[in-house]
Design an enzyme around this catalytic site. Structure first.
Site, mmCIF file in Angstrom:
data_model
loop_
_atom_site.group_PDB
_atom_site.id
_atom_site.type_symbol
_atom_site.label_atom_id
_atom_site.label_comp_id
_atom_site.label_asym_id
_atom_site.label_seq_id
_atom_site.Cartn_x
_atom_site.Cartn_y
_atom_site.Cartn_z
ATOM 1 N N ALA A 155 0.829 -1.203 0.000
ATOM 2 C CA ALA A 155 0.000 0.000 0.000
ATOM 3 C C ALA A 155 0.874 1.267 0.000
ATOM 4 O O ALA A 155 1.842 1.342 -0.747
ATOM 5 C CB ALA A 155 -0.984 -0.037 1.157
ATOM 6 N N CYS A 156 0.546 2.228 0.854
ATOM 7 C CA CYS A 156 1.247 3.520 0.830
ATOM 8 C C CYS A 156 2.728 3.396 1.144
ATOM 9 O O CYS A 156 3.501 4.318 0.874
ATOM 10 C CB CYS A 156 0.610 4.478 1.831
ATOM 11 S SG CYS A 156 -1.026 4.978 1.331
#
Ligand code: COA
Length: 373
Positions: A155-156
């Site tokens: 993800a991020c």
């Protein structure tokens, strides 16, 4: 063992911009449309009317002023409310690979490295256009790179986790020259019809070249240390995937197929995790707050970054010490900290130390301590 360094970064920025005012105008038109369509149920008290969004709220809550997107026509059509991309034939390059290649060429030019010299491509992003074959292998082919390639998703935090993986491989000698690329088509997994999050994301791609210090042709950032950590949480999630067909409502529109988050909880839980992670990482490497010339943080929320910057430096960061790009790009998931780094690092002097940190879904946090040479 070799010494891994960052010799180039590149950013692909889409041409189209959506300002907060444009976004809010569309959202409010959509809300009015929905309220008109459901007027009877609303009047009967069976349904809550949709509330309007506001530019003032968006800037105050997030610091975001605009976002770049690949297609704004669909997003800004109240009857569509998502980007519209043309369908590509199997033989054509995928959208993710196309964006990635642009960012890679920019990073390679800065590093003065020919694409054919690259022997490791990591495509690290928060959402893959398809499960397989790996998008990274398509990028490897489009670049004319050798060696091997693979996708990873944290993800991020994908960019910093990808840089750690690449740096470790360059250090050990299993790769000579690596490129970590983060193509983020966030507009396609954002729910533009949800007032709580419709303003959060934008599209972008970033790339980072990592090689041995002895091979560097120009200025570079030595990777002094990397550290990654994860703790499972369902508070940021995207349930799209191959199980979709098998679910009770099959391919029907479902809110949880797009980005979902419990923003307040994320805010409260991620802040202490990230601050502690960075401070522990610095302490274990003998880096004091005063030693840090710059911090390049994940770009999700200005208040979050202000808080982390203050914790890490022990005081309010001065202008430029902790550059934000989210006012222009919004949250671009894994690419955010690398945009901040790419656009705000060239002025550092030899010997200056800085820290890149990304964080988000997982939960996940990755930090990289770098030194300018
Ligand atoms: N326009 C106007 N008002 C809005 C709104 C909008 N678009 N969205 C929400 N509101 C309202 C809410 O209804 C709420 O009203 P109430 O107080 O009357 O109930 C109020 O504004 C506050 O909403 P809340 O959701 O608590 O806002 P917030 O201050 O938490 O900000 C985020 C929302 C998403 C910006 C913030 O929580 C955040 O940044 N969280 C972390 C995000 C993050 O890092 N995510 C990682 C993703 S990779």
């Amino acid at each position: 063992m070799f010494n891994p360094v960052i010799t180039g970064t590149g950013v692909f920025t889409p041409e189209q911009i959506i300002t907060n005012d444009e976004l809010v105008e569309t959202f409010n038109a959509y809300a009015d449309l929905m309220n008109a369509q459901n007027a009877e149920a609303i009047a009967a008290g069976e349904m809550e009317p949709m509330e309007h969004s506001s530019s003032e709220f968006i800037v105050k809550a997030s610091g975001i002023e605009q976002r770049y997107v690949i297609d704004k026509t669909g997003v800004l059509d109240p009857k569509v409310m998502h980007p519209l991309f043309r369908e590509r034939a199997d033989g054509e390059i995928s959208l993710m690979a196309e964006m990635a290649v642009d960012a890679c060429h920019k990073a390679l030019a800065e590093a003065q490295v020919d694409a054919s010299e690259i022997d490791l491509v990591i495509c690290a992003a928060s959402n893959m256009e398809r499960a397989y074959p790996a998008v990274a292998i398509e990028i490897q082919q489009a670049l004319g790179a050798g060696g091997f390639a693979f996708d990873m998703n944290v993800a991020c935090s994908s960019a910093t986790f990808g840089i750690q993986a690449a740096a470790d491989m360059v250090r050990s000698g299993s790769a000579n020259k690596a490129i970590v690329v983060n193509p983020e088509i966030c507009s396609a997994h954002l729910e533009w019809r949800d007032r709580d999050c419709h303003f959060i994301f934008g599209d972008v791609a970033t790339a980072t070249v990592i090689e041995r210090d002895s091979d560097a042709k120009g200025d570079y950032f030595e990777i002094l240390s990397t550290r990654c950590a994860t703790e499972f949480s369902n508070n940021i999630r995207n349930n799209n995937g191959y199980l979709r067909r098998s679910r009770p409502y099959g391919m029907e529109d479902r809110r949880d197929m797009q980005f979902m988050q419990n923003g307040r909880k994320v805010f409260k839980e991620v802040l202490p995790m990230v601050s502690k992670h960075i401070l522990d990482h610095m302490a274990d490497n003998g880096v004091q707050s005063d030693d840090l010339k710059r911090i390049w943080l994940h770009q999700a929320n200005k208040t979050m970054n202000d808080f982390i910057g203050k914790k890490v430096l022990g005081r309010t960061p001065e202008a430029g010490e902790q550059p934000n790009i989210l006012q222009d790009y919004a949250n671009t998931s894994s690419a955010g900290s690398i945009i901040a780094f790419a656009q705000n690092s060239k002025d550092l002097e030899s010997g200056d130390t800085g820290l890149i940190c990304s964080f988000g879904a997982g939960y996940s946090v990755g930090s990289i301590i770098v030194r300018r040479h």
